[in-house]
Design an enzyme around this catalytic site. Sequence first.
Site, PDB file in Angstrom:
ATOM      1  N   GLN A   1       0.819  -1.205   0.000  1.00 30.39           N
ATOM      2  CA  GLN A   1       0.000   0.000   0.000  1.00 30.39           C
ATOM      3  C   GLN A   1       0.857   1.262   0.000  1.00 30.39           C
ATOM      4  O   GLN A   1       1.891   1.334   0.657  1.00 30.39           O
ATOM      5  CB  GLN A   1      -0.926   0.005   1.213  1.00 30.39           C
ATOM      6  CG  GLN A   1      -1.980   1.104   1.186  1.00 30.39           C
ATOM      7  CD  GLN A   1      -2.953   0.977   2.344  1.00 30.39           C
ATOM      8  OE1 GLN A   1      -2.917   0.001   3.094  1.00 30.39           O
ATOM      9  NE2 GLN A   1      -3.818   1.957   2.493  1.00 30.39           N
TER      10      GLN A   1
ATOM     11  N   CYS B   1      -6.685   0.064   1.334  1.00 31.05           N
ATOM     12  CA  CYS B   1      -6.260  -1.262   1.805  1.00 31.05           C
ATOM     13  C   CYS B   1      -7.312  -2.313   1.485  1.00 31.05           C
ATOM     14  O   CYS B   1      -6.994  -3.484   1.262  1.00 31.05           O
ATOM     15  CB  CYS B   1      -5.980  -1.224   3.306  1.00 31.05           C
ATOM     16  SG  CYS B   1      -7.395  -0.727   4.319  1.00 31.05           S
TER      17      CYS B   1
ATOM     18  N   HIS C   1      -8.728  -1.704   9.642  1.00 38.78           N
ATOM     19  CA  HIS C   1      -7.839  -2.004   8.525  1.00 38.78           C
ATOM     20  C   HIS C   1      -8.254  -3.340   7.918  1.00 38.78           C
ATOM     21  O   HIS C   1      -8.699  -4.241   8.623  1.00 38.78           O
ATOM     22  CB  HIS C   1      -6.396  -2.071   9.045  1.00 38.78           C
ATOM     23  CG  HIS C   1      -5.347  -2.201   7.982  1.00 38.78           C
ATOM     24  ND1 HIS C   1      -5.229  -1.318   6.939  1.00 38.78           N
ATOM     25  CD2 HIS C   1      -4.357  -3.114   7.818  1.00 38.78           C
ATOM     26  CE1 HIS C   1      -4.203  -1.684   6.177  1.00 38.78           C
ATOM     27  NE2 HIS C   1      -3.665  -2.771   6.691  1.00 38.78           N
TER      28      HIS C   1
ATOM     29  N   ASN D   1      -1.207  -8.297   5.768  1.00 35.32           N
ATOM     30  CA  ASN D   1      -1.450  -6.864   5.871  1.00 35.32           C
ATOM     31  C   ASN D   1      -1.039  -6.220   4.540  1.00 35.32           C
ATOM     32  O   ASN D   1       0.107  -6.346   4.120  1.00 35.32           O
ATOM     33  CB  ASN D   1      -0.603  -6.293   7.023  1.00 35.32           C
ATOM     34  CG  ASN D   1      -0.853  -4.813   7.240  1.00 35.32           C
ATOM     35  OD1 ASN D   1      -1.367  -4.118   6.373  1.00 35.32           O
ATOM     36  ND2 ASN D   1      -0.468  -4.324   8.410  1.00 35.32           N
TER      37      ASN D   1
ATOM     38  N   TRP E   1      -0.161  -3.443   3.811  1.00 35.96           N
ATOM     39  CA  TRP E   1       0.963  -2.507   3.907  1.00 35.96           C
ATOM     40  C   TRP E   1       2.286  -3.168   3.512  1.00 35.96           C
ATOM     41  O   TRP E   1       3.255  -2.494   3.205  1.00 35.96           O
ATOM     42  CB  TRP E   1       1.101  -1.967   5.336  1.00 35.96           C
ATOM     43  CG  TRP E   1       0.001  -1.029   5.748  1.00 35.96           C
ATOM     44  CD1 TRP E   1      -0.911  -0.442   4.943  1.00 35.96           C
ATOM     45  CD2 TRP E   1      -0.277  -0.579   7.083  1.00 35.96           C
ATOM     46  NE1 TRP E   1      -1.753   0.356   5.677  1.00 35.96           N
ATOM     47  CE2 TRP E   1      -1.387   0.292   6.996  1.00 35.96           C
ATOM     48  CE3 TRP E   1       0.292  -0.828   8.332  1.00 35.96           C
ATOM     49  CZ2 TRP E   1      -1.933   0.916   8.117  1.00 35.96           C
ATOM     50  CZ3 TRP E   1      -0.253  -0.206   9.448  1.00 35.96           C
ATOM     51  CH2 TRP E   1      -1.348   0.657   9.331  1.00 35.96           C
TER      52      TRP E   1
ATOM     53  N   GLU F   1     -65.741  26.003 -35.267  1.00 35.19           N
ATOM     54  CA  GLU F   1     -64.486  25.310 -34.963  1.00 35.19           C
ATOM     55  C   GLU F   1     -63.615  26.241 -34.133  1.00 35.19           C
ATOM     56  O   GLU F   1     -63.619  27.464 -34.344  1.00 35.19           O
ATOM     57  CB  GLU F   1     -63.740  24.902 -36.238  1.00 35.19           C
ATOM     58  CG  GLU F   1     -64.417  23.797 -37.016  1.00 35.19           C
ATOM     59  CD  GLU F   1     -63.560  23.301 -38.172  1.00 35.19           C
ATOM     60  OE1 GLU F   1     -63.675  22.117 -38.524  1.00 35.19           O
ATOM     61  OE2 GLU F   1     -62.776  24.107 -38.716  1.00 35.19           O
TER      62      GLU F   1
ATOM     63  N   ASP G   1     -58.235  15.876 -33.028  1.00 34.38           N
ATOM     64  CA  ASP G   1     -58.418  16.399 -34.385  1.00 34.38           C
ATOM     65  C   ASP G   1     -58.522  15.244 -35.394  1.00 34.38           C
ATOM     66  O   ASP G   1     -57.537  14.837 -36.004  1.00 34.38           O
ATOM     67  CB  ASP G   1     -57.231  17.316 -34.723  1.00 34.38           C
ATOM     68  CG  ASP G   1     -57.353  17.927 -36.116  1.00 34.38           C
ATOM     69  OD1 ASP G   1     -58.465  17.879 -36.677  1.00 34.38           O
ATOM     70  OD2 ASP G   1     -56.345  18.437 -36.625  1.00 34.38           O
TER      71      ASP G   1
ATOM     72  N   ASP H   1     -60.260  15.141 -38.263  1.00 36.49           N
ATOM     73  CA  ASP H   1     -60.330  15.501 -39.676  1.00 36.49           C
ATOM     74  C   ASP H   1     -59.107  16.261 -40.173  1.00 36.49           C
ATOM     75  O   ASP H   1     -59.045  16.685 -41.330  1.00 36.49           O
ATOM     76  CB  ASP H   1     -61.601  16.310 -39.963  1.00 36.49           C
ATOM     77  CG  ASP H   1     -61.728  17.529 -39.029  1.00 36.49           C
ATOM     78  OD1 ASP H   1     -60.731  17.850 -38.336  1.00 36.49           O
ATOM     79  OD2 ASP H   1     -62.808  18.133 -39.000  1.00 36.49           O
TER      80      ASP H   1
ATOM     81  N   ARG I   1     -58.106  22.161 -35.851  1.00 33.96           N
ATOM     82  CA  ARG I   1     -59.122  22.808 -35.015  1.00 33.96           C
ATOM     83  C   ARG I   1     -60.085  21.738 -34.502  1.00 33.96           C
ATOM     84  O   ARG I   1     -60.106  20.610 -35.002  1.00 33.96           O
ATOM     85  CB  ARG I   1     -59.907  23.855 -35.824  1.00 33.96           C
ATOM     86  CG  ARG I   1     -59.065  25.005 -36.357  1.00 33.96           C
ATOM     87  CD  ARG I   1     -59.829  25.775 -37.442  1.00 33.96           C
ATOM     88  NE  ARG I   1     -59.040  26.888 -37.946  1.00 33.96           N
ATOM     89  CZ  ARG I   1     -59.276  28.164 -37.642  1.00 33.96           C
ATOM     90  NH1 ARG I   1     -60.281  28.482 -36.854  1.00 33.96           N
ATOM     91  NH2 ARG I   1     -58.512  29.121 -38.135  1.00 33.96           N
TER      92      ARG I   1
ATOM     93  N   SER J   1     -56.050  19.420  -1.105  1.00 34.70           N
ATOM     94  CA  SER J   1     -54.995  20.407  -1.348  1.00 34.70           C
ATOM     95  C   SER J   1     -55.071  21.001  -2.750  1.00 34.70           C
ATOM     96  O   SER J   1     -54.426  21.995  -3.041  1.00 34.70           O
ATOM     97  CB  SER J   1     -53.621  19.755  -1.153  1.00 34.70           C
ATOM     98  OG  SER J   1     -53.409  18.737  -2.130  1.00 34.70           O
TER      99      SER J   1
END
Length: 721
Positions: free
Chosen positions: A104, A110, A267, A294, A296, A559, A597, A599, A603, A631
């Site tokens: 390390q 680690c 560790h 370890n 390390w 329309e 719509d 057609d 509109r 609410s």
Amino acid sequence: MPYTPSGFFCDRLIRERERRDGEGSLNKPLRFNSQDFGVLRQECLGGKTLFEDESFPATVESLGFKELGHKSNKVKNIVWKRPKEICENPQFIVGGASRTDICQGDLGDCWLLAAIACLTLNEKLLYRVVPQEQSFSEGYGGIFHFQFWRYGDWVDVVIDDRIPTFNNQLVFTKSAERNEFWSALLEKAYAKLHGSYEALKGGNTTEAMEDFTGGVTEFYEMKEAPKELYKIMKKALERGSLMGCSIDSLVPARFETRTVTGLVKGHAYSVTAVEECKPSQHKEAKVRLVRLRNPWGQVEWNGPWSDNSKEWATLSKSEKEKLQHQSAEDGEFWMSFEDFKKNYTKIEICNLTPDALEDDKIHKWTVSVNEGRWVRGCSAGGCRNYPDTFWTNPQYRLRLLEEDDDPEDNEVGCTFVVALMQKNRRKERKMGANLFTIGFAIYEVPKEMHGNKQHMQKDFFLFSSSKARCKSYINLREVTQRFRLTPGEYVIVPSTYEPHQEGEFILRVFSEKRNTSEEIENRIEADHPVPAPASAGEESEEDQQFRTIFQEIAGEDMEITANELKNVLNRVITKHKDLNTEGFSLESCRSMIALMDMDGTGRLNLQEFRHLWNKIKQWQGIFKHYNADQSGSINSYEMRNAVNDAVMCLVSRSGFRLNNQLYDIITMRYANENMNIDFDSFISCLVRLEAMFRAFQAFDQDGDGTIRLSVLEWLQLTMYA
């Protein structure tokens, strides 16, 4: 962290397509950042240049973001160098990769290095992660690659060989051999996978173990460890499982502090061997030993069975050779199993197959993998403590089909392991992301609901207790637990502890015998809309009022335009004080006209307007039903059921059935910052849903649920909706 629907869902579709093509397997890993190692190396060799990785450059950004960021003094004297600039004869691997190759440096990883040390014990696994035939001589182009398991897929990560140095010494991981660089380059590739070196600081050994194997990890607390723990450990190592352990540090200030016995609290250590020996003075029992390392590369246990302890004098030469005993300050040491249990607080075992610990026979386990996500306001419902939202979490139907071959204690059932892993939190750490506290619960599905793939509703969870669940919710990358249940059908509900926490996850189910697991989500489909029949009775007062208003605004041509429709609708809804709305926008009204719509005039005539208004009245009633608190708006969790009810009104029979991804998109598109939906947003959402389905079905001539569009057709489909 916020998600964009287009980005997330496009990426998910791409990943699913890649899996269908075999991408993401061990033999065909995904290319991380779309970088092809073979192509890039050939370009470097052909151009006689050394590879420089623009996606992970030799800059501060690749080092880190805080302690190793621009403002840190630690990075000022760091110089990125290639191995040939560091020593005369660099080698990728010297004399085979071994656990002593990992020492390390100045990075708190680690946990990663302990996993790498375990990896070296199994050559097959090692060379899966560290591809062979890489060197600094033949075919050298300054480019290397490594492979990791990443959330269900194997990915190939390409790097250049520029490594951070200080005074010509490697800053981070290094080998005991100064000219060996495989471990340093592996660490760099893993750092790239997570965005930076600093992203690797602090972690759990199991995280890296799983990323090296695609296995599943189980934890044992020493206080609660089973009596057969020694046998479990020995069998695990024999079958190639990776194993780590640690000593909890109760006081944060003493993190990684050395004890008088030479062990380090807070560790991560690797368990590299479990053996038995028979000292000469022990006439009866053998002594059970554990070998640890370890990361390390130094600081070792100094108690019984340490390198130079008197206990070794009691062993024969052959026993010492069997144990490979050495007296060297290399970070590796032996200790008795009893001392191991007394000193360490937990052990983590990453099983390549979960059955390796409990059965002498080798089995192939069934593995199911599901990707999912929690979306704030929609599918991030929190744990069972939040009954109003818990039911909205993603749900996965699990079918246990066969009992175990050799049940324990004559108990009939199916053994399986559930592993819930949250994704990308380490990579997003630089943006302030931390690990969520996660967990899951398992509910038995009533027999009358078997085969019904509908999302379980709120009442089911209010009146049903869980059949099994993880021991606790915890802020680890993955929560794993083994269960035994009778064959049948179950629902797994993964969640964060708190609601409204947004993130991605992967849920894996391993079982000894056959199982299937899949997300509960409805297919996306709809029946063809049928025009609402004209009312046979007398017009109501409201209908008469609308006819009068319509005539006033439409004029002689009878329309109305989008702007006129906006005026009509807003004049009416202002009279409904119980609706929280800012009024319909011009864009919303254009969408309504596009829907009704028939057609193609752009509109609405009176019949088309009446049809629209009948829909709006139905939807208004549903909206008011879910606006129980008066609410004037509904929250995003209520929106799910409101949409379900509303789309049933869109058509004559079963209507639309949406999947969980679409609910997520609806929430992100129509909810405000407080995760509420007002009336006009609700109507706009339903109008768009029906319009898009109707447009799709116009192209779906053969009714098979798939269409093929040109770019112009795609634009026509989406622009007018």
